[in-house]
Design a protein around this motif. Structure first.
Motif, PDB file in Angstrom:
ATOM      1  N   LYS A 372       0.816  -1.207   0.000  1.00 13.43           N
ATOM      2  CA  LYS A 372       0.000   0.000   0.000  1.00 13.43           C
ATOM      3  C   LYS A 372       0.854   1.263   0.000  1.00 13.43           C
ATOM      4  O   LYS A 372       0.350   2.364  -0.254  1.00 13.43           O
ATOM      5  CB  LYS A 372      -0.922   0.009   1.226  1.00 13.43           C
ATOM      6  CG  LYS A 372      -1.882  -1.171   1.273  1.00 13.43           C
ATOM      7  CD  LYS A 372      -2.635  -1.228   2.583  1.00 13.43           C
ATOM      8  CE  LYS A 372      -3.562  -0.050   2.765  1.00 13.43           C
ATOM      9  NZ  LYS A 372      -4.384  -0.160   3.980  1.00 13.43           N
ATOM     10  N   LEU A 373       2.144   1.093   0.318  1.00  7.66           N
ATOM     11  CA  LEU A 373       3.054   2.247   0.426  1.00  7.66           C
ATOM     12  C   LEU A 373       4.058   2.307  -0.716  1.00  7.66           C
ATOM     13  O   LEU A 373       4.878   3.223  -0.751  1.00  7.66           O
ATOM     14  CB  LEU A 373       3.817   2.181   1.758  1.00  7.66           C
ATOM     15  CG  LEU A 373       2.971   2.207   3.031  1.00  7.66           C
ATOM     16  CD1 LEU A 373       3.829   1.862   4.242  1.00  7.66           C
ATOM     17  CD2 LEU A 373       2.318   3.568   3.212  1.00  7.66           C
ATOM     18  N   ALA A 374       4.005   1.336  -1.602  1.00 13.18           N
ATOM     19  CA  ALA A 374       5.026   1.221  -2.645  1.00 13.18           C
ATOM     20  C   ALA A 374       4.478   1.603  -4.013  1.00 13.18           C
ATOM     21  O   ALA A 374       3.291   1.423  -4.309  1.00 13.18           O
ATOM     22  CB  ALA A 374       5.578  -0.196  -2.689  1.00 13.18           C
ATOM     23  N   LYS A 375       5.355   2.129  -4.811  1.00  8.19           N
ATOM     24  CA  LYS A 375       5.046   2.441  -6.193  1.00  8.19           C
ATOM     25  C   LYS A 375       6.242   2.041  -7.039  1.00  8.19           C
ATOM     26  O   LYS A 375       7.365   2.463  -6.770  1.00  8.19           O
ATOM     27  CB  LYS A 375       4.762   3.931  -6.349  1.00  8.19           C
ATOM     28  CG  LYS A 375       4.240   4.318  -7.739  1.00  8.19           C
ATOM     29  CD  LYS A 375       3.837   5.787  -7.779  1.00  8.19           C
ATOM     30  CE  LYS A 375       3.263   6.147  -9.153  1.00  8.19           C
ATOM     31  NZ  LYS A 375       2.875   7.583  -9.206  1.00  8.19           N
ATOM     32  N   ARG A 376       5.975   1.147  -7.992  1.00  3.27           N
ATOM     33  CA  ARG A 376       7.047   0.620  -8.848  1.00  3.27           C
ATOM     34  C   ARG A 376       8.168  -0.018  -8.025  1.00  3.27           C
ATOM     35  O   ARG A 376       9.345   0.130  -8.316  1.00  3.27           O
ATOM     36  CB  ARG A 376       7.611   1.724  -9.741  1.00  3.27           C
ATOM     37  CG  ARG A 376       6.597   2.289 -10.729  1.00  3.27           C
ATOM     38  CD  ARG A 376       7.177   3.441 -11.529  1.00  3.27           C
ATOM     39  NE  ARG A 376       6.176   4.013 -12.420  1.00  3.27           N
ATOM     40  CZ  ARG A 376       6.378   5.095 -13.171  1.00  3.27           C
ATOM     41  NH1 ARG A 376       7.556   5.731 -13.112  1.00  3.27           N
ATOM     42  NH2 ARG A 376       5.424   5.542 -13.954  1.00  3.27           N
ATOM     43  N   GLY A 377       7.744  -0.697  -6.941  1.00  5.07           N
ATOM     44  CA  GLY A 377       8.714  -1.442  -6.147  1.00  5.07           C
ATOM     45  C   GLY A 377       9.459  -0.634  -5.110  1.00  5.07           C
ATOM     46  O   GLY A 377      10.279  -1.180  -4.375  1.00  5.07           O
TER      47      GLY A 377
END
Length: 509
Positions: A372-377
């Motif tokens: 939920k806190l990650a974007k593109r790893g």
């Protein structure tokens, strides 16, 4: 039993950013059992670590007198040479070594540099008999239960010719039978003239065994009570511990029960280690949104095994049955499957399975919900910090900030971090396994309030507890288990301890 064996006066102990003890005084009479009560974080364990030399002289202010002599211990060995032995809540035994080796570790029975095994095992057998254990001294510690390991720790203390025995939460992880045996042993040691200081949150045990009680709150001594002379009630002890009356131990709860969210049908689980043994047999349960459902049972009834097997088959083998979520059957083959279907499980052993104690609060809270806190790893660390801070504030986690190491928190605050971790996953069903074990009455009230709040938000809560008053005070319905079978279901208005115990012991009728 009027002369004083121990006096601590003006004890002040500070850590960076916090004063753990402030001018604490403690007086213990010879040959008594003296209890120390207080909330988590009140300073009880810190005071005992000062006494035993874990925190050496020079790291604190104040004076310690033992047998009338001023003592300045530079370490544990110094205090043990005077006959002061501490048994910590986390047992300090080497699991792979034998009982005898553990008893004399650092105090070996040797001749000319060689261990005398005949003498070692003979003396070990005598010590074990003294604490009521019949185990062979040569078997590894890992092959005996926690209750017996606690007795091994006491036998180890007796090998050091203990005069003052300090026990930090000795019954926190024990079942009722093991707890009763341990308390009987302490009475026997008192009759032999050995003085004991016991830290415990179990006020019923304190009332049963203690001669005197010292109450500590926020690092200060509140009062010392004589159990044989003063009018001592649980309410008086609680008021001293928390600084306010808790006339109602449970916060008000008005259930608003919604639609069925989870149904468990004909659930059967076999032991992963004992071939052919059934630990859960044909269990049927339902959970509704906004409902708190209890699960009662004696030790070994299969409560935890049922919960863990439902939570992505994290326990058991040859599992059969059906799980229906929101009207549709689901198949949970892993913990990740359970999480994705909105099911969370708060383990009964927070220190071993629930938390990474060497990590900070922030990392523990985000551990399960990193997606939920990650974007593109890549994890957005600013968002991670913000989320953790919101949980620290909303759950009243007592720490300077979310970068505080979790292992430094009190038990109640650690439990709040575990709850925050799973609440962050936004589950529909939250299984809580002994959520208040080892925490004090004030922290329990806060946990109860959190549980009520979760139900008010529409979540279904399955609460496992060994404390029947806790189940009766919180739950809208209660299931009882006996030998792996659901033997009864009782609604709030009909539930009593006697009725639950009937189902827990008599089997299905």
């Amino acid at each position: 039993m009027t002369d004083e064996i121990l006096r601590m006066s003006g004890i002040t102990k500070a850590f960076p950013g916090v004063k753990a003890l402030q001018d604490v005084s403690l007086s213990v009479r010879r040959g008594e059992i003296h209890a120390i009560c207080g909330e988590n974080g009140a300073g009880k364990s810190t005071l005992m670590k000062v006494l035993s030399g874990v925190y050496p002289h020079g790291s604190y202010e104040g004076e310690i007198y033992f047998d009338g002599e001023l003592c300045e211990f530079s370490g544990i060995r110094d205090s043990e040479q005077r006959g002061i032995v501490i048994i910590h809540q986390e047992l300090a035994l080497c699991q792979q070594l034998s009982i005898a080796e553990n008893l004399f570790l650092g105090n070996e029975r040797a001749t000319r540099g060689l261990i005398d095994w005949n003498r070692t095992n003979h003396e070990a057998a005598e010590l074990l008999a003294r604490v009521g254990l019949r185990e062979d001294p040569v078997i590894p510690v890992l092959d005996i239960g926690v209750g017996k390991q606690q007795l091994v720790e006491i036998a180890k203390a007796l090998s050091k010719e203990v005069r003052l025995l300090i026990l930090d939460e000795p019954t926190a992880a024990l079942n009722d039978d093991d707890s009763a045996h341990l308390l009987d042993l302490l009475r026997g040691l008192r009759d032999e003239g050995i003085t004991s200081v016991i830290i415990s949150h179990k006020l019923n045990e304190i009332a049963e065994i203690a001669d005197s009680i010292t109450i500590i709150r926020d690092g200060r001594t509140i009062e010392t009570l004589d159990m044989h002379r003063d009018e001592v009630t649980e309410d008086r002890i609680i008021s001293g511990m928390v600084g306010r009356d808790l006339s109602d131990r449970f916060p008000p709860h008005e259930p608003d029960v919604g639609a069925e969210v989870l149904r468990i049908e004909d659930w059967t689980v076999h032991s992963p280690t004992q071939h052919g043994r059934v630990v859960v047999s044909g269990a049927n349960l339902t959970l509704h949104r906004g409902e708190i459902v209890g699960l009662a049972g004696l030790m070994g009834a299969g409560r935890t095994e049922l919960a863990m097997s439902v939570f992505g088959r994290s326990y058991g083998r040859d599992i059969s049955g059906h799980i229906v979520k929101d009207g549709k059957e689901i198949h949970l083959r892993s913990v990740q499957d359970a999480i994705q279907h909105g099911i969370a499980y708060v383990t009964e052993d927070r220190k071993r399975y629930g938390l990474n104690l060497i990590e900070d609060i922030k990392r523990n809270i985000s551990a399960v919900g990193l997606g939920k806190l990650a974007k593109r790893g890549l994890v957005n660390e600013n968002e991670e910090y913000r989320v953790a801070t919101e949980f620290r504030e909303s759950l009243n986690i007592k720490a300077p900030n979310v970068l505080t190491t979790t292992g430094k928190l009190s038990g109640g605050n650690q439990q709040k971090v575990v709850l925050a971790k799973w609440i962050f996953t936004d589950p529909d069903v939250l299984i809580l396994d002994e959520p208040t074990r080892g925490i004090d009455v004030g922290a329990k009230y806060e946990i109860y309030s959190i549980i009520n709040r979760l139900a008010e938000e529409g979540k279904a809560v399955l609460l496992i507890s060994s404390e029947l008053p806790e189940l009766l005070g919180l739950c809208d319905r209660i299931y009882a288990l006996s030998a792996g079978r659901v033997t009864g279901e009782v609604r709030r208005g009909e539930a009593t301890q006697e009725r639950l115990m009937h189902y827990m012991t008599k089997g299905q009728e």
